[in-house]
Design an enzyme around this catalytic site. Structure first.
Site, PDB file in Angstrom:
ATOM      1  N   CYS A   3      -3.478  -4.269   4.522  1.00  0.00           N
ATOM      2  CA  CYS A   3      -2.385  -5.133   5.006  1.00  0.00           C
ATOM      3  C   CYS A   3      -2.503  -6.585   4.569  1.00  0.00           C
ATOM      4  O   CYS A   3      -1.633  -7.383   4.882  1.00  0.00           O
ATOM      5  CB  CYS A   3      -2.290  -5.067   6.524  1.00  0.00           C
ATOM      6  SG  CYS A   3      -1.849  -3.425   7.113  1.00  0.00           S
ATOM      7  N   HIS A  21      -2.416 -11.376  12.686  1.00  0.00           N
ATOM      8  CA  HIS A  21      -1.908 -10.121  12.125  1.00  0.00           C
ATOM      9  C   HIS A  21      -1.539  -9.178  13.269  1.00  0.00           C
ATOM     10  O   HIS A  21      -2.215  -9.147  14.292  1.00  0.00           O
ATOM     11  CB  HIS A  21      -2.980  -9.487  11.235  1.00  0.00           C
ATOM     12  CG  HIS A  21      -2.535  -8.220  10.585  1.00  0.00           C
ATOM     13  ND1 HIS A  21      -1.518  -8.183   9.677  1.00  0.00           N
ATOM     14  CD2 HIS A  21      -2.958  -6.936  10.746  1.00  0.00           C
ATOM     15  CE1 HIS A  21      -1.332  -6.939   9.289  1.00  0.00           C
ATOM     16  NE2 HIS A  21      -2.183  -6.157   9.921  1.00  0.00           N
ATOM     17  N   GLU A  73       0.830  -1.198   0.000  1.00  0.00           N
ATOM     18  CA  GLU A  73       0.000   0.000   0.000  1.00  0.00           C
ATOM     19  C   GLU A  73       0.864   1.248   0.000  1.00  0.00           C
ATOM     20  O   GLU A  73       0.375   2.342   0.225  1.00  0.00           O
ATOM     21  CB  GLU A  73      -0.975  -0.005   1.177  1.00  0.00           C
ATOM     22  CG  GLU A  73      -0.341  -0.231   2.525  1.00  0.00           C
ATOM     23  CD  GLU A  73      -1.388  -0.395   3.612  1.00  0.00           C
ATOM     24  OE1 GLU A  73      -1.959   0.630   4.007  1.00  0.00           O
ATOM     25  OE2 GLU A  73      -1.634  -1.536   4.026  1.00  0.00           O
TER      26      GLU A  73
END
Lengths: 502, 398
Positions: A262, A390, A224
């Protein structure tokens, strides 16, 4: 203004450090040559391509640059010199990167002469924001410092597994860190960005897997923080790493960038695995890279809370069916339209929904994907050796793991956010890499990524006996990256400056 | 040989910053001075060879011949080269071939019009890969010095002497420049200043070790021998013009301590002229840096390899206006060299030849070298020794 055709040619030669060797007399040249200057016309068609990308060089002569040319002014002071390869048969100019030399600092350049150096793929110099991002590998680091030299040896691929899986992986992050309290985060050097991290991670993953880079049929790069709104990072990765069959200056590979906050990289694990498993594809290997120079507004500005956690780095995974180190046993993905974190086109920094990023976003999706996968495979928390949640910050992964009944020993080893920061697309992949670094054969790893916007991919992996066998091929493991004595710490101002880059 | 080329007049501008003048004005000034000196008019010119290294970049002038035609109202053949020596070589070849009898050779450069980007331009043109890797116009000189020190194992007291010798080169050239009314820097400097600048730069070479960025123009009128004798009492013969070429990329060259192109060009120019190194009394070296002056003394055969620093050191301990090389006086860079006279790339070679002409014809005023002078030599580079030109001049033919 740079000229795009010139840029293309310089990058084509300079990114990979392409060279030539005369088959008749053995003379070597930097750049591609059709003829040897010694042998003349009879050497036509007898020039072998050589490249120095995986080689180790020697810094022959060095000087200090204290007044750089305009395009290098952001580097301020640096060591510049002549690097030789192949016992002096080829000499190239180069600068030492990853060194912060203060104004007025005396550098004993003579003591650097004779040291071994390794090429690094970096941004070449500063250009205007509308220009093509120039890159080059005429930047070097000392071979006995942060990045060790690693040879790339192609290994004949052996045993075919029933399930496709990971055959090799690599993590790349910079030498620099910022330390605040107990938290340490990776900071890119001035000449690094998500493109350079993606290429370097792919390079170390190839080295670890031992596969022939021409066997990679597709590469996915999730990020990103691509410096381009339009132009893939994956094309650079494919060209520099020579993925797929090389035909002239074109690679026979599919390369694509993916974006989903993500989880842009983890989302593609299943696609990468499916492609190598599809009988008609003819694709032996695929590569997935998650790379980010994680963006955050300065503290005190809207979105500035992210500045406490953002890191820099990339992780790359090679998939295949032969010599697998971790088979993919199953997956489950969930998605909902939840705007908890976003960055509008043209905006430099992302915004986020504060507390909204917690329960209705991260926790809901991670738990849902993980639970669904466990139900599907009839697993309980105690049935897996490792859980890799995560890790956008230190608190969320611990809370989600505890809530779901995982024990500390199952998830702690995956948590690198306190050492490397949140590497966005590289974040859960880095966690997975940390577990693969230490797991034993026949252990189960449950990975649950999260991407704002929002979704989660849960994967169940089972390690094979080849996991420990391949370990000695990779010096750039998480332990080396995080406990490296050559790590340099920078203050907040330097961190912000380096993050902005050239 | 009726067609032997000879210099009949020279002219130049002051080197330095000419913010108010266009490039055309500079070459006009230089040409008028030369024209005035020999009495030739522009209508006498049969061809013009003009050099500039990067006017198309600095001043966006792509067809220099066009503005020269406007300026002179001449419609004769005109060609552009990158250095005055290249222009002279071409002009002399034409005269030797009997094609022309009177040719204008000149050079212009206007570097300060692009002062903020000039170092990038210079480096990109001179050695692109080195530029891409972070090299500066200074760094190749510094690396060559490192290579030299290592190759000849110079250390301890000898290394101190070498560093002193390089400083003496700068001090000597400024001392000469102080007597040159056209020089960019007409002031003396001290050894202390040179060393202080190196300390400031944190390097072996500092501000005073390098030639500056300059504007300027120079002009030479070259004719056949017969024509020269008709219009001029004391022509200076162009006895030898030679050049040689080397890689653009300095790190890729075989020898990092010397300029191979200079050695080859010197050999050819000597052969062509019949004048040996030992016969040359007036020498103009291309001192882009103090290092190139030192190394060039060896490349041109004035000092044995690895010893020029010692010759400089011994000559400059009590400097008398010349280097003592092989027991002979060699008057070197009497105009102040590029260091003090200035270095407008495409015009600098003309200033070197201007100086040799003035010295050999005995018209150098306060800078006039002592004794009976017969032969002079100028050495000019394009890039960092990528091209090296040697010109040998004589009052008489050997």
């Amino acid at each position: 203004m740079s000229s795009e055709p010139i840029e293309r040619r310089v990058s084509y030669l300079g990114d990979r450090l392409k060279a030539s060797r005369c088959q008749i007399c053995g003379k070597e040249y930097f750049e591609i040559r059709d003829y040897c200057s010694n042998c003349g016309r009879k050497s036509y068609m007898k020039m072998s391509p050589v490249d120095l990308f995986y080689e180790k060089g020697k810094l022959e002569l060095a000087t200090l640059v204290t007044e750089p040319t305009n395009k290098f002014t952001k580097l301020e002071n640096f060591v510049y010199g002549i690097v030789s390869f192949h016992n002096g048969k080829i000499r190239v100019p180069g600068r030492l990167t990853d060194q912060i030399i203060k104004e007025g600092e005396i550098v004993d350049v003579a003591s650097l002469e004779g040291r071994e150096v390794v090429p690094r793929f970096r941004r070449r110099y500063s250009v205007s924001k509308s220009d093509v991002v120039p890159t080059i590998s005429l930047a070097f680091t000392l071979a006995d410092e942060y990045y060790p030299h690693q040879e790339y040896n192609v290994v004949e691929q052996g045993k075919e597994y029933a399930l496709p899986g990971i055959v090799g992986y690599g993590v790349y992050t910079s030498r620099f860190r910022i330390r605040e309290g107990v938290r340490e985060r990776a900071v890119p050097f001035m000449d690094e960005d998500s493109i350079t991290a993606a290429v370097e991670a792919g390079k170390v993953a190839l080295i670890h897997s031992g596969i022939d880079s021409s066997h990679v049929g597709k590469v996915y790069v999730g990020s990103e923080s691509n410096p381009y709104a339009v132009k893939p990072i994956a094309s650079k990765v494919a060209q520099v790493l020579k993925l797929g069959e090389e035909d002239g200056d074109v690679q026979g590979v599919d390369a694509v960038d993916t974006e989903f906050a993500c989880k842009a990289a983890t989302s593609m694990f299943k696609d990468a695995a499916a492609l190598v498993n599809y009988p008609g594809s003819g694709v032996q290997n695929t590569m997935v890279i998650g790379a980010d120079n994680s963006q955050a507004a300065p503290r005190g500005c809207p979105g500035g809370e992210l500045d406490l956690f953002v890191g820099y780095g990339a992780a790359a995974f090679v998939f295949g069916k032969r010599d697998v180190i971790a088979e993919i046993e199953g997956w489950y993905s969930v998605t909902s339209d939840t705007p908890d974190f976003w960055r509008r086109d043209g905006e430099p920094y992302p915004m986020h929904g504060g507390r909204f990023t917690g329960d209705p976003a991260y926790f809901k999706h991670v738990k849902k994907a993980t639970t669904k996968l466990m139900d599907k495979l009839k697993l309980k928390a105690g049935d897996v050796e490792y859980f890799v949640p995560h890790q956008p910050n230190p608190a969320f992964p611990v809370k989600v793991a505890r809530d779901m009944g995982f024990k500390e020993e199952q998830y702690t080893c995956s948590l690198q956010v306190n050492r490397l920061g949140n590497t966005y697309s590289g974040c859960s992949p880095v966690g997975l890499a940390a577990v693969l670094d230490i797991a034993k054969p026949n252990e189960r790893i449950l990975v649950a990524s999260y991407g704002s916007g929002a979704g989660s991919d849960a994967y169940l992996l089972r390690t094979t006996s080849q996991l420990p066998d391949k370990r000695n091929r990779q010096k750039m493991n998480i332990k080396n990256l995080t406990e490296n004595k050559f790590v340099q710490h920078v203050d907040y101002t330097t961190y912000r400056r380096l993050k902005l880059g050239m | 040989m009726q067609n032997s080329p000879a210099l009949v007049a020279v002219g130049r501008t002051k080197f330095g910053e000419h913010y108010g003048k266009e490039p055309e004005k500079l070459i006009e000034e230089a040409w008028l001075a030369a024209s005035h000196e020999c009495g030739l008019e522009r209508k006498d010119l049969e061809a013009c060879y003009i050099s500039d290294c990067f006017l198309p970049i600095t001043n966006k002038l792509g067809l220099e011949e066009g503005f020269l035609s406007e300026l002179t109202e001449l419609h004769v053949p005109m060609e552009v080269t990158r250095s005055v020596s290249a222009a002279l070589l071409t002009a002399c070849n034409a005269i030797r071939a009997g094609v022309y009898k009177t040719v204008l050779v000149g050079g212009i450069e206007k570097m300060t019009d692009r002062w903020d980007k000039i170092r990038d331009d210079l480096m990109l043109l001179e050695d692109p890969w080195s530029y891409y890797a972070g090299g500066t116009p200074e760094s190749n000189h510094e690396l060559m010095l490192r290579a030299y020190i290592k190759k000849y194992s110079i250390n301890g007291a000898d290394l101190d002497k070498l560093n002193m010798a390089l400083a003496q080169v700068a001090v000597k050239n400024h001392a000469h420049g102080a007597k040159n009314e056209y020089a960019q820097y007409q002031r003396k400097i001290t050894l202390e200043q040179v060393f202080a600048a190196r300390k400031e730069a944190r390097k072996s070479l500092g501000l005073y070790d390098f030639a500056p960025v300059s504007d300027g123009a120079s002009a030479l009128i070259v004719t056949s021998e017969a024509k020269a004798k008709a219009i001029c009492d004391r022509p200076v013969y162009v006895l030898g013009t030679a050049s040689a070429t080397d890689y653009l990329n300095y790190p890729a060259r075989d020898d990092l301590t010397h300029f191979a192109a200079s050695k080859i060009a010197m050999g050819k120019a000597s052969e062509m002229s019949g004048v040996a190194t030992k016969d040359i009394q007036v020498l103009e070296l291309y001192d882009q840096s103090t290092v190139t002056e030192m190394v060039s003394l060896e490349d041109l055969g004035f000092s044995p390899v690895g010893t020029a620093w010692r010759d400089i050191y011994e000559s400059c301990k009590d400097y008398k206006g010349y280097y003592t090389l092989g027991g002979r006086k060699v008057f070197t860079n009497l105009n102040g060299g590029l260091k003090a006279d200035g270095n407008p790339l495409g015009a600098a070679g003309g200033a070197q030849i201007y100086e040799v002409f003035k010295q050999l014809s005995g018209n150098a005023g306060a800078r006039q070298a002592e004794g009976e002078l017969h032969y002079g030599c100028s050495n000019e580079f394009e890039g960092f020794g990528t091209k090296s030109y040697i010109n040998i001049f004589g009052r008489t033919k050997p």
